[in-house]
Enzyme design. Structure first.
Site, mmCIF file in Angstrom:
data_model
loop_
_atom_site.group_PDB
_atom_site.id
_atom_site.type_symbol
_atom_site.label_atom_id
_atom_site.label_comp_id
_atom_site.label_asym_id
_atom_site.label_seq_id
_atom_site.Cartn_x
_atom_site.Cartn_y
_atom_site.Cartn_z
ATOM 1 N N SER A 211 0.873 -1.182 0.000
ATOM 2 C CA SER A 211 0.000 0.000 0.000
ATOM 3 C C SER A 211 0.904 1.223 0.000
ATOM 4 O O SER A 211 1.555 1.502 1.015
ATOM 5 C CB SER A 211 -0.877 0.033 1.254
ATOM 6 O OG SER A 211 -1.577 -1.171 1.413
ATOM 7 N N LYS B 147 -7.306 1.689 -2.364
ATOM 8 C CA LYS B 147 -6.783 1.242 -1.066
ATOM 9 C C LYS B 147 -6.821 2.390 -0.051
ATOM 10 O O LYS B 147 -7.144 2.178 1.130
ATOM 11 C CB LYS B 147 -5.354 0.711 -1.225
ATOM 12 C CG LYS B 147 -4.675 0.300 0.071
ATOM 13 C CD LYS B 147 -5.330 -0.898 0.741
ATOM 14 C CE LYS B 147 -4.637 -1.215 2.070
ATOM 15 N NZ LYS B 147 -5.281 -2.310 2.786
ATOM 16 N N LYS C 74 0.784 5.773 8.033
ATOM 17 C CA LYS C 74 1.256 5.962 6.653
ATOM 18 C C LYS C 74 0.067 6.057 5.691
ATOM 19 O O LYS C 74 -0.003 6.942 4.846
ATOM 20 C CB LYS C 74 2.183 4.790 6.306
ATOM 21 C CG LYS C 74 2.652 4.690 4.895
ATOM 22 C CD LYS C 74 2.025 3.594 4.065
ATOM 23 C CE LYS C 74 1.928 2.220 4.630
ATOM 24 N NZ LYS C 74 1.287 1.221 3.802
HETATM 25 P P1 NAD Z 1 5.661 -5.923 7.378
HETATM 26 O O1 NAD Z 1 6.459 -4.779 7.899
HETATM 27 O O2 NAD Z 1 5.333 -7.064 8.274
HETATM 28 O O3 NAD Z 1 6.392 -6.550 6.083
HETATM 29 C C1 NAD Z 1 7.195 -5.821 5.183
HETATM 30 C C2 NAD Z 1 8.445 -6.650 4.896
HETATM 31 O O4 NAD Z 1 9.258 -5.943 3.940
HETATM 32 C C3 NAD Z 1 9.311 -6.862 6.137
HETATM 33 O O5 NAD Z 1 9.564 -8.254 6.325
HETATM 34 C C4 NAD Z 1 10.585 -6.096 5.832
HETATM 35 O O6 NAD Z 1 11.749 -6.676 6.392
HETATM 36 C C5 NAD Z 1 10.612 -6.144 4.317
HETATM 37 N N1 NAD Z 1 11.433 -5.090 3.716
HETATM 38 C C6 NAD Z 1 11.490 -3.782 4.039
HETATM 39 N N2 NAD Z 1 12.370 -3.132 3.254
HETATM 40 C C7 NAD Z 1 12.874 -4.064 2.412
HETATM 41 C C8 NAD Z 1 13.837 -4.024 1.368
HETATM 42 N N3 NAD Z 1 14.452 -2.868 1.037
HETATM 43 N N4 NAD Z 1 14.116 -5.169 0.703
HETATM 44 C C9 NAD Z 1 13.511 -6.337 1.040
HETATM 45 N N5 NAD Z 1 12.599 -6.439 2.027
HETATM 46 C C10 NAD Z 1 12.292 -5.317 2.704
HETATM 47 O O7 NAD Z 1 4.348 -5.281 6.750
HETATM 48 P P2 NAD Z 1 2.980 -6.022 6.327
HETATM 49 O O8 NAD Z 1 2.024 -5.922 7.450
HETATM 50 O O9 NAD Z 1 3.297 -7.344 5.717
HETATM 51 O O10 NAD Z 1 2.485 -5.012 5.188
HETATM 52 C C11 NAD Z 1 3.088 -4.948 3.904
HETATM 53 C C12 NAD Z 1 2.274 -3.966 3.059
HETATM 54 O O11 NAD Z 1 0.925 -4.438 2.954
HETATM 55 C C13 NAD Z 1 2.193 -2.555 3.657
HETATM 56 O O12 NAD Z 1 2.193 -1.591 2.626
HETATM 57 C C14 NAD Z 1 0.867 -2.580 4.386
HETATM 58 O O13 NAD Z 1 0.323 -1.269 4.517
HETATM 59 C C15 NAD Z 1 0.043 -3.479 3.490
HETATM 60 N N6 NAD Z 1 -1.057 -4.218 4.145
HETATM 61 C C16 NAD Z 1 -0.910 -4.805 5.368
HETATM 62 C C17 NAD Z 1 -1.972 -5.478 5.935
HETATM 63 C C18 NAD Z 1 -1.888 -6.142 7.308
HETATM 64 O O14 NAD Z 1 -2.928 -6.485 7.877
HETATM 65 N N7 NAD Z 1 -0.715 -6.332 7.877
HETATM 66 C C19 NAD Z 1 -3.185 -5.602 5.248
HETATM 67 C C20 NAD Z 1 -3.297 -5.036 3.986
HETATM 68 C C21 NAD Z 1 -2.226 -4.336 3.435
#
Ligand code: NAD
Length: 291
Positions: free
Chosen positions: A96, A171, A239
């Site tokens: 997102s 979104k 965010k």
């Molecule tokens: P999260 O922080 O658990 O996962 C993100 C991952 O990206 C982490 O494991 C991190 O180490 C990795 N990362 C960061 N920078 C990186 C890089 N430069 N190279 C490689 N890996 C890297 O977050 P999440 O909860 O999984 O959410 C991910 C996305 O999905 C976000 O944009 C969030 O807003 C969206 N989202 C989350 C949810 C939820 O319920 N958690 C639901 C819908 C959408």
């Protein structure tokens, strides 16, 4: 079956990658956190030591990263996706992020013959685990059709909503609604409990009437028990509220309720609750009434 490079194996990406592996795709995964890569390898994926290793030979690359700067870095940066893939690859960013960044990524990728979809999701960690996500997709209709079988391994409600960035705009609309509903559920809990009415019974009947909603269905029990492990972190919702307000400004519209709710999310973060689930907005609403 498709050869997929998957970058970003966090709360959502880990389950999504596992579902793609389960569906029979060949998935090579990378995350800056080595433990996340190990977990994916245990689920049957191939570990990669860097972005180049994840995207080498991939037909489709999926990114599931926290925010716009990480997507820009991973896709456009040195040693990033565009440096490592061959022309014709389809890049699906499921993070997102700001619609503007999605359009910038799509333009830079087009220069290298790489096709891009923005495909953010809704449904939370449970939706990722159960492959029941709602997926809102921006990009060309042709690329959407190419990606559809992959989306069907990850979600249930899959809609092509417009051109590049349109998925992210939808979104943003989703996120302002979710934060608003959590705020109102929190206000209902504070009112019920302050009035001596049992919160569980109160929410049970509310869930069956016109005020019923998915957040009441999914989060009532944990919220009433003050269990705030994420889930979806306050930091990420902060965010998203920023993206919603910036999108409103760009579109020249006023979203007053979103403005207020964004301040409640900001307060939760300022009070040190950024790592808690977004249902911890209850703490801010309680504090307003010294409860
Ligand atoms: P999260 O922080 O658990 O996962 C993100 C991952 O990206 C982490 O494991 C991190 O180490 C990795 N990362 C960061 N920078 C990186 C890089 N430069 N190279 C490689 N890996 C890297 O977050 P999440 O909860 O999984 O959410 C991910 C996305 O999905 C976000 O944009 C969030 O807003 C969206 N989202 C989350 C949810 C939820 O319920 N958690 C639901 C819908 C959408």
């Amino acid at each position: 079956m498709t050869t997929i490079g998957f970058i970003g194996l966090g709360i959502m990406g880990s389950h999504m990658a596992a579902n793609l592996i389960q569906a029979g795709h060949t998935v090579t995964g990378y995350d800056v956190v080595p433990a996340a890569v190990d977990r994916m390898a245990q689920a049957g994926g191939k570990p990669a030591a860097d972005i180049a290793g994840a995207v080498n030979g991939a037909e489709v690359v999926i990114t599931m990263l926290p925010d716009s700067p990480q997507v820009a870095e991973v896709v456009l940066g040195p040693g990033g996706v565009l440096a490592g893939v061959r022309p014709g690859v389809l890049l699906i960013d499921m993070s997102s992020i700001a619609p503007e960044t999605s359009r910038e990524v799509a333009a830079a990728a087009a220069d290298r013959g790489v096709r891009v979809l923005d495909a953010p999701v809704s449904g939370g960690e449970q939706g990722a685990i159960k492959a029941s996500l709602a997926i809102m997709v921006g990009g060309t209709a042709e690329d959407f059709e190419t990606a559809r079988p992959i989306f069907e391994d990850l979600g249930r409600t899959i809609v092509h909503v417009g051109g590049h960035g349109a998925g992210q705009t939808v979104k943003a609309a989703n996120q302002l609604m979710v934060a608003g509903i959590i705020s109102l559920v929190s206000e209902a809990i504070v009112l019920l409990e302050a009035s001596g009415v049992d919160g569980e019974r109160g929410l049970e009947v509310l869930a069956g009437g016109l005020a019923g909603n998915r957040i009441l269905d999914l989060k009532s029990a944990t919220t009433l028990a003050r269990q705030f492990e994420p889930g979806f972190r306050i930091d990420l919702h902060h965010k998203d509220m920023g993206i919603a307000l910036a999108s409103a400004r760009a579109a020249g519209v006023a979203l007053p309720v979103t403005g207020v709710v964004a301040q409640l999310v900001a307060a939760a973060r300022a009070q040190g609750h950024g790592s808690l689930d977004h249902s911890a907005l209850l703490k801010v609403v309680e504090q307003l009434s010294a409860r």
